[in-house]
Motif scaffolding. Sequence first.
Motif, PDB file in Angstrom:
ATOM      1  N   LEU A   5       0.844  -1.186   0.000  1.00  0.00           N
ATOM      2  CA  LEU A   5       0.000   0.000   0.000  1.00  0.00           C
ATOM      3  C   LEU A   5       0.886   1.245   0.000  1.00  0.00           C
ATOM      4  N   VAL A   6       0.597   2.187  -0.895  1.00  0.00           N
ATOM      5  CA  VAL A   6       1.326   3.454  -0.960  1.00  0.00           C
ATOM      6  C   VAL A   6       0.310   4.588  -1.013  1.00  0.00           C
ATOM      7  N   SER A   7       0.548   5.594  -0.214  1.00  0.00           N
ATOM      8  CA  SER A   7      -0.290   6.797  -0.195  1.00  0.00           C
ATOM      9  C   SER A   7       0.537   7.949  -0.750  1.00  0.00           C
ATOM     10  N   ILE A   8      -0.046   8.708  -1.687  1.00  0.00           N
ATOM     11  CA  ILE A   8       0.647   9.872  -2.248  1.00  0.00           C
ATOM     12  C   ILE A   8      -0.265  11.085  -2.097  1.00  0.00           C
ATOM     13  N   GLN A   9       0.275  12.132  -1.476  1.00  0.00           N
ATOM     14  CA  GLN A   9      -0.485  13.355  -1.266  1.00  0.00           C
ATOM     15  C   GLN A   9       0.327  14.556  -1.709  1.00  0.00           C
ATOM     16  N   ALA A  17       5.097  10.559  -1.007  1.00  0.00           N
ATOM     17  CA  ALA A  17       4.656   9.165  -1.084  1.00  0.00           C
ATOM     18  C   ALA A  17       5.098   8.434   0.172  1.00  0.00           C
ATOM     19  N   ARG A  18       4.167   7.663   0.748  1.00  0.00           N
ATOM     20  CA  ARG A  18       4.467   6.902   1.964  1.00  0.00           C
ATOM     21  C   ARG A  18       4.002   5.455   1.820  1.00  0.00           C
ATOM     22  N   CYS A  19       4.836   4.547   2.286  1.00  0.00           N
ATOM     23  CA  CYS A  19       4.478   3.133   2.369  1.00  0.00           C
ATOM     24  C   CYS A  19       4.442   2.778   3.856  1.00  0.00           C
ATOM     25  N   THR A  25       9.283   6.665   3.180  1.00  0.00           N
ATOM     26  CA  THR A  25       8.713   7.885   2.617  1.00  0.00           C
ATOM     27  C   THR A  25       9.649   8.432   1.555  1.00  0.00           C
ATOM     28  N   GLN A  35       5.930   8.396  -7.544  1.00  0.00           N
ATOM     29  CA  GLN A  35       5.712   6.954  -7.672  1.00  0.00           C
ATOM     30  C   GLN A  35       7.026   6.228  -7.957  1.00  0.00           C
ATOM     31  N   PRO A  61      -7.071  -1.812   2.516  1.00  0.00           N
ATOM     32  CA  PRO A  61      -7.207  -0.457   3.053  1.00  0.00           C
ATOM     33  C   PRO A  61      -8.637   0.042   2.971  1.00  0.00           C
ATOM     34  N   TRP A  63     -10.359   3.833   3.175  1.00  0.00           N
ATOM     35  CA  TRP A  63     -10.175   5.279   3.277  1.00  0.00           C
ATOM     36  C   TRP A  63     -11.540   5.936   3.320  1.00  0.00           C
TER      37      TRP A  63
END
Length: 71
Positions: A5-9, A17-19, A25, A35, A61, A63
């Motif tokens: 899972l990776v979140s990109i904001q 990007a955070r895993c 990060t 990415q 996940p 959200w």
Amino acid sequence: MRNFLVSIQKEDKFFVARCPELSVTSQGNTLEEAQANIKEAMELYIESFGLEDLPREISKPYWTTVEVVHA
């Protein structure tokens, strides 16, 4: 091969990007760059520390948004 899972904001001028599974990060000037950078950071983490201490499967996940009233 394994999926993470990776979140990109968007944060200020960068995409961050955070895993969370690997506590890794990274960032980039564009979404595509973020990415690519997080993928490289994750590969380096796995090369250095391996995957033996991680659970075999991740939970799916979920959200959502939460509305908060403030003064």
